[in-house]
Design a protein around this motif. Structure first.
Motif, PDB file in Angstrom:
ATOM      1  N   THR A 303       1.024  -1.274   0.044  1.00 51.26           N
ATOM      2  CA  THR A 303      -0.131   0.056   0.367  1.00 51.26           C
ATOM      3  C   THR A 303       1.226   1.540   0.047  1.00 51.26           C
ATOM      4  N   ARG A 340      -3.296   0.585  -3.259  1.00 58.13           N
ATOM      5  CA  ARG A 340      -3.357  -0.859  -2.683  1.00 58.13           C
ATOM      6  C   ARG A 340      -3.266  -2.343  -3.830  1.00 58.13           C
ATOM      7  N   THR A 344      -2.915 -11.620  -6.533  1.00 55.68           N
ATOM      8  CA  THR A 344      -4.075 -12.640  -7.061  1.00 55.68           C
ATOM      9  C   THR A 344      -3.970 -13.608  -6.487  1.00 55.68           C
ATOM     10  N   SER A 363      -4.605  -7.544  -8.219  1.00 60.22           N
ATOM     11  CA  SER A 363      -6.010  -5.838  -8.309  1.00 60.22           C
ATOM     12  C   SER A 363      -4.226  -5.274  -7.301  1.00 60.22           C
ATOM     13  N   MET A 365      -6.283  -1.334  -6.676  1.00 62.03           N
ATOM     14  CA  MET A 365      -7.296  -0.756  -5.749  1.00 62.03           C
ATOM     15  C   MET A 365      -6.733   0.977  -5.802  1.00 62.03           C
ATOM     16  N   LEU A 367      -7.885   4.058  -3.396  1.00 61.70           N
ATOM     17  CA  LEU A 367      -8.758   5.134  -2.211  1.00 61.70           C
ATOM     18  C   LEU A 367      -8.440   6.062  -1.967  1.00 61.70           C
ATOM     19  N   ALA A 377     -12.406   2.947  -1.257  1.00 66.29           N
ATOM     20  CA  ALA A 377     -12.554   2.810  -2.409  1.00 66.29           C
ATOM     21  C   ALA A 377     -12.635   3.675  -3.935  1.00 66.29           C
ATOM     22  N   SER A 380     -11.186  -0.786  -8.415  1.00 68.93           N
ATOM     23  CA  SER A 380     -10.704  -1.706  -8.081  1.00 68.93           C
ATOM     24  C   SER A 380     -11.157  -2.208  -9.686  1.00 68.93           C
ATOM     25  N   ASP A 382      -8.772  -5.983 -11.806  1.00 66.88           N
ATOM     26  CA  ASP A 382      -7.390  -6.738 -11.900  1.00 66.88           C
ATOM     27  C   ASP A 382      -6.514  -6.366 -12.836  1.00 66.88           C
TER      28      ASP A 382
END
Length: 507
Positions: A303, A340, A344, A363, A365, A367, A377, A380, A382
């Motif tokens: 992150t 972040r 996966t 993935s 994301m 935020l 968020a 998000s 992949d």
């Protein structure tokens, strides 16, 4: 009768399955092969090691008693103490492979200069002084047998030991040296006799002391705060006419879990070469186990704050420093945000001739987070990042670096029509390329420790990628005092070449 026969057959089948499963071949994750060139250099390095050892070694006193008939003295007790080997020479020394057995060591025509203090006592007189002892015609032969113990440590055994010194000359010093030197010759024979009886036991003791040191080698080596590496031998070394082979487990584990990964190593064969002293083959299984271990340990989750991303973008790119302002423009946001990234699945390793790739399914994301609220968020999605892996040997470690080849987003169906989300593809690619990968490469600079003996460094090393494994071809150098390992603060001095990577020797 038929039922009984079927039962017996099923019983035999069950026992056969138990046998075959218990006898299943275990393949190495890492192979090493030493050539005759390594043995030839071992002679040179061995002389340096022996010289260093003799400077630190306390040689036991040599005591005895002899009659001197020509002086009509019933006995003379003598004691040689503070024995020091000042110089030695073994000009005809060789090491050779003995297939299926070990390594034969042979030396002849050796010489040694020894200084010592002496003390003699007899019914007629006693005295002390100094003496020099010159030994010549030193001969030794023996076979070094290499094996492994139950913990995967290498162990050595010496068999067929034979050692002999053919000539000894004693020269006394002191006030009565002329007198003592007149009957030195009769003392040389018993000195030779005692010395020849002591040589093989002394050598055997040194081998046992070396085994004690080998048993303390950490075959489980901590790489970092996430993983450790198992370098233990899975079988005893194999000796052929031209090589010695070492099969190492070569698997990376999460730091707190030594469970084997859910896949097994497959056999691979090192190419037939002998130009270098040592060849090390590192299998695809090794890197897959590292990928799985780091994924299991959560090392691929990161992150980053606005400030961290900004710093990396400014340091590692030109013309993309406005990425943050573009994101702010799209969403008209003034509050700080976080990125972040989470893997996966374990990154997919692929080793093909001249090509080492790492595909990272993850993935991402984004935020927003105001001072007094929880993170929310924005989006998000992949992605799969396809990277090329660069390799170099730096110090005593194999160091990797990643460079981005492709970046593929996988957007949710509900978001495919959202033009603002689609605009993130280039932005996120820039963040990954100039923000995430530099962070990953900074961590990768720590590298994987290479299996090398104490005080032996790799020089003139090449790395080639084959299908299913990479090959390190290297020479060796013995150093009585290795410099401290590099701190890996930067990548200066590294030379990456596509297909084959060559590292500059550590200064």
């Amino acid at each position: 009768m038929h039922t009984k026969t079927v039962g017996v057959l099923w019983g035999c089948f069950f026992l056969w399955n138990l046998y075959t499963s218990s006898a299943q071949t275990i393949y190495p994750g890492i192979k090493a092969r030493a050539t005759q060139r390594a043995l030839d250099y071992g002679v040179q390095a061995g002389m340096e090691m022996i010289e260093q050892m003799l400077k630190e070694k306390n040689i036991p006193d040599l005591k005895g008693s002899e009659s001197l008939e020509f002086l009509k003295v019933d006995y003379v007790n003598y004691n040689f103490s503070n024995i020091k080997i000042n110089a030695f020479s073994f000009p005809n020394t060789s090491l050779a492979f003995v297939p299926g057995v070990g390594i034969k060591a042979l030396t002849n025509h050796g010489t040694a200069n020894i200084s010592t203090d002496w003390e003699i006592k007899s019914p007629l007189f006693q005295d002390t002084g100094g003496a020099d002892l010159f030994l010549s015609g030193v001969y030794f032969t023996g076979i070094i047998v290499l094996a492994r113990n139950d913990f995967g440590h290498p162990i050595l055994k010496l068999q067929d030991c034979y050692a002999q010194v053919n000539h000894a000359h004693v020269s006394f010093s002191g006030e009565l040296s002329v007198l003592y030197n007149s009957f030195a010759e009769p003392m040389e024979k018993p000195i030779l006799k005692n010395l020849n009886e002591m040589l093989c036991p002394i050598i055997m003791n040194e081998v046992e002391a070396l085994n004690a040191n080998l048993s303390t080698i950490e075959v489980l080596t901590k790489i970092d705060n996430y993983t450790l590496l198992d370098y233990s031998l899975i079988s005893s070394p194999e000796i052929t006419e031209n090589y010695i082979y070492l099969n190492l487990k070569g698997v990376v584990y999460p730091l707190e879990d030594l469970t084997d990964p859910p896949f097994s190593p497959v056999p691979f064969v090192l190419p037939e070469r002998s130009d270098s002293m040592l060849y090390v083959g590192i299998s695809e299984f090794f890197f897959k186990s590292a990928s799985f271990a780091y994924f299991t340990a959560g090392a691929f989750n990161v992150t980053l704050s606005t400030k961290e991303i900004s710093n990396h973008l400014v340091q590692n790119s030109q013309g993309v420093g406005n990425v943050l302002s573009r994101i702010a423009e799209i969403y008209i946001l003034s509050q700080p945000f976080l990125v972040r990234v989470m893997a996966t699945e374990p990154p997919v390793i692929s080793l093909l001739p001249g090509n080492f790739t790492l595909d990272i399914p993850a993935s991402i994301m984004i935020l927003t987070q105001s001072k007094n609220s929880t993170a929310e968020a924005i989006v998000s999605m992949d992605f799969v990042a396809s990277t090329s892996v660069g390799l170099v040997i730096l110090g005593q470690r194999l160091v990797c670096s990643l460079s981005l080849n492709r970046f593929r987003l996988s957007l949710p169906e509900s978001n495919r029509s959202n033009i603002e989300v689609l605009r993130f593809e280039n932005i996120l690619s820039s963040i990954l390329h100039f923000g995430i990968l530099p962070l990953a490469n900074a961590k990768l600079q720590q590298g994987f420790p290479l299996p090398n003996p104490h005080k032996i460094s790799f020089v003139n090393s090449d790395i080639e990628v084959f299908e299913g494994f990479l090959l390190i071809s290297t020479d060796l150098k013995y150093e009585t005092s290795l410099k401290q390992q590099p701190s890996f603060h930067g990548w200066e001095g590294l030379n990456f070449i596509n297909g084959q990577w060559r590292g500059k020797p550590a200064a």
